[in-house]
Design an enzyme around this catalytic site. Sequence first.
Site, mmCIF file in Angstrom:
data_model
loop_
_atom_site.group_PDB
_atom_site.id
_atom_site.type_symbol
_atom_site.label_atom_id
_atom_site.label_comp_id
_atom_site.label_asym_id
_atom_site.label_seq_id
_atom_site.Cartn_x
_atom_site.Cartn_y
_atom_site.Cartn_z
ATOM 1 N N VAL A 11 -10.096 5.359 16.269
ATOM 2 C CA VAL A 11 -11.040 6.228 16.983
ATOM 3 C C VAL A 11 -12.470 5.725 16.751
ATOM 4 C CG1 VAL A 11 -11.990 8.568 17.131
ATOM 5 C CG2 VAL A 11 -9.520 8.242 16.913
ATOM 6 N N ARG B 171 0.436 -6.448 16.234
ATOM 7 C CA ARG B 171 0.357 -7.061 14.904
ATOM 8 C C ARG B 171 1.616 -6.725 14.111
ATOM 9 N NH1 ARG B 171 -5.638 -5.068 13.565
ATOM 10 N NH2 ARG B 171 -4.638 -3.160 14.207
ATOM 11 N N TYR C 100 0.842 -1.212 0.000
ATOM 12 C CA TYR C 100 0.000 0.000 0.000
ATOM 13 C C TYR C 100 0.872 1.254 0.000
ATOM 14 C CZ TYR C 100 -2.824 3.749 2.125
ATOM 15 O OH TYR C 100 -3.424 4.957 2.417
HETATM 16 N N1 LIG Z 1 -8.143 7.762 6.795
HETATM 17 C C1 LIG Z 1 -6.848 7.947 6.956
HETATM 18 O O1 LIG Z 1 -6.356 8.017 8.088
HETATM 19 C C2 LIG Z 1 -5.937 8.109 5.760
HETATM 20 C C3 LIG Z 1 -4.567 8.277 5.996
HETATM 21 C C4 LIG Z 1 -3.720 8.421 4.897
HETATM 22 C C5 LIG Z 1 -4.228 8.421 3.610
HETATM 23 N N2 LIG Z 1 -5.566 8.246 3.421
HETATM 24 C C6 LIG Z 1 -6.063 8.239 2.045
HETATM 25 O O2 LIG Z 1 -7.196 9.093 1.952
HETATM 26 C C7 LIG Z 1 -8.088 8.584 0.967
HETATM 27 C C8 LIG Z 1 -9.487 8.468 1.543
HETATM 28 O O3 LIG Z 1 -9.453 7.545 2.626
HETATM 29 P P1 LIG Z 1 -10.697 7.311 3.595
HETATM 30 O O4 LIG Z 1 -10.149 7.136 4.958
HETATM 31 O O5 LIG Z 1 -11.747 8.317 3.340
HETATM 32 O O6 LIG Z 1 -11.147 5.852 3.120
HETATM 33 P P2 LIG Z 1 -12.541 5.338 2.503
HETATM 34 O O7 LIG Z 1 -12.366 3.876 2.297
HETATM 35 O O8 LIG Z 1 -13.680 5.808 3.332
HETATM 36 O O9 LIG Z 1 -12.567 6.093 1.103
HETATM 37 C C9 LIG Z 1 -12.053 5.572 -0.081
HETATM 38 C C10 LIG Z 1 -13.120 5.717 -1.143
HETATM 39 O O10 LIG Z 1 -12.597 5.248 -2.383
HETATM 40 C C11 LIG Z 1 -13.557 4.390 -2.977
HETATM 41 N N3 LIG Z 1 -12.848 3.420 -3.818
HETATM 42 C C12 LIG Z 1 -12.050 2.399 -3.406
HETATM 43 N N4 LIG Z 1 -11.585 1.718 -4.473
HETATM 44 C C13 LIG Z 1 -12.106 2.336 -5.575
HETATM 45 C C14 LIG Z 1 -12.005 2.095 -6.967
HETATM 46 N N5 LIG Z 1 -11.293 1.063 -7.453
HETATM 47 N N6 LIG Z 1 -12.674 2.909 -7.813
HETATM 48 C C15 LIG Z 1 -13.419 3.948 -7.330
HETATM 49 N N7 LIG Z 1 -13.561 4.208 -6.027
HETATM 50 C C16 LIG Z 1 -12.904 3.421 -5.163
HETATM 51 C C17 LIG Z 1 -14.285 3.729 -1.831
HETATM 52 O O11 LIG Z 1 -15.560 3.216 -2.178
HETATM 53 C C18 LIG Z 1 -14.369 4.883 -0.840
HETATM 54 O O12 LIG Z 1 -15.525 5.654 -1.034
HETATM 55 C C19 LIG Z 1 -7.486 7.267 0.481
HETATM 56 O O13 LIG Z 1 -6.773 7.540 -0.707
HETATM 57 C C20 LIG Z 1 -6.531 6.873 1.584
HETATM 58 O O14 LIG Z 1 -5.465 6.103 1.105
HETATM 59 C C21 LIG Z 1 -6.436 8.077 4.460
#
Ligand SMILES: NC(=O)c1ccc[n+]([C@@H]2O[C@H](COP(=O)([O-])OP(=O)(O)OC[C@H]3O[C@@H](n4cnc5c(N)ncnc54)[C@H](O)[C@@H]3O)[C@@H](O)[C@H]2O)c1
Length: 318
Positions: free
Chosen positions: A192, A272, A148
């Site tokens: 959280v 883990r 990832y």
């Molecule tokens: N939440 C965190 O702490 C965090 C930290 C670092 C980076 N990020 C990044 O932020 C972004 C949003 O994360 P989030 O926490 O809101 O997660 P989330 O899983 O709620 O959001 C990801 C969204 O992308 C959509 N998705 C996944 N695969 C897809 C595909 N193949 N085609 C179209 N849509 C697709 C999902 O349905 C979802 O709505 C991601 O790129 C994640 O890597 C999040």
Amino acid sequence: MMVTGGAGFIGSTLVDRLLAEGHTVDVLDDLSTGSLTNLADARASAGHSLIVHQMDVSSSELVDLMARRRPEVVFHLAAQADVRLSVAEPIFDADVNVLGTVGVLEGARRDEAVRVVFAASGGTLYGEPDVSELPLKESLPHRPLSPYGVSKKAAIDYLFAYRDLHSLEFSALALANVYGPRQDPHGEAGVVAIFGELLIKGEPVTIFGDGTQTRDFVYVDDVVDAFVRAATRGGGLVCNIGTGRETSVNDLYREMASQAGADARVEYQPLRPGELARSSLDPSRAGIQLGWSPWTELGAGTGAVLEFIRLRLAAGDA
Ligand SMILES: NC(=O)c1ccc[n+]([C@@H]2O[C@H](COP(=O)([O-])OP(=O)(O)OC[C@H]3O[C@@H](n4cnc5c(N)ncnc54)[C@H](O)[C@@H]3O)[C@@H](O)[C@H]2O)c1
């Protein structure tokens, strides 16, 4: 504006903000981990200002869709965001996170979009540097340890290449541990949300390791503010979006348990594999380049999460 991943936790909060600012928004999401429930209020009030396209970001139809919609700014948040799944299924991970990003960049380049704003992962980008480096700065080498992390880093490399080759501007936000309402309590990273759900239900909480491991928790509204700023600032840069502060998992649990008024049992399980011992991101560059700094105190943010979960459970949602 286009928001890929706009039905997800962070993406849908960003969509709400963009609509409130009067923008027209196209959401592209395959609804794999996101949900239309997250966009229910937006869909009810936005009318023609919001269109949701249910589509895989790595599909060949993406470029055509972007040609039709011609967004000026693309916020690219759609991703396979599960670290453990990326270890088990690295090809799937690369398909969504690498090829999906290349598709977004191709669409943006052909349609002369102004900018791509990318959700990078500050928790995986720098690998596990020496604790003396905390809080981590963007100048550290990028050494991700999971598929990832590698796919997210590769996406950043593509952003730089498209900027050089095609003058397509980008901003990349290296996010710390984002938390807030709408985070999936069944996801792997949302500690959280997981604690909140168990505390409100009065169920035992599991902590992996001795709970002294630290994370940098940053509230979703603050993060969304950084995305909006990055639509016009911070071009050609990776900016950390975190608080610069470490909070141990034990301290997080104590704070939330006291807020929830719950006396839940805590079970400690072995750490883990691959979990970082300590983590925090220095947000100084975002302060200078985006004019951004985090403003939500942890207690205020966790309080909002607990309230959201209470209301959701009271409404009968599982
Ligand atoms: N939440 C965190 O702490 C965090 C930290 C670092 C980076 N990020 C990044 O932020 C972004 C949003 O994360 P989030 O926490 O809101 O997660 P989330 O899983 O709620 O959001 C990801 C969204 O992308 C959509 N998705 C996944 N695969 C897809 C595909 N193949 N085609 C179209 N849509 C697709 C999902 O349905 C979802 O709505 C991601 O790129 C994640 O890597 C999040």
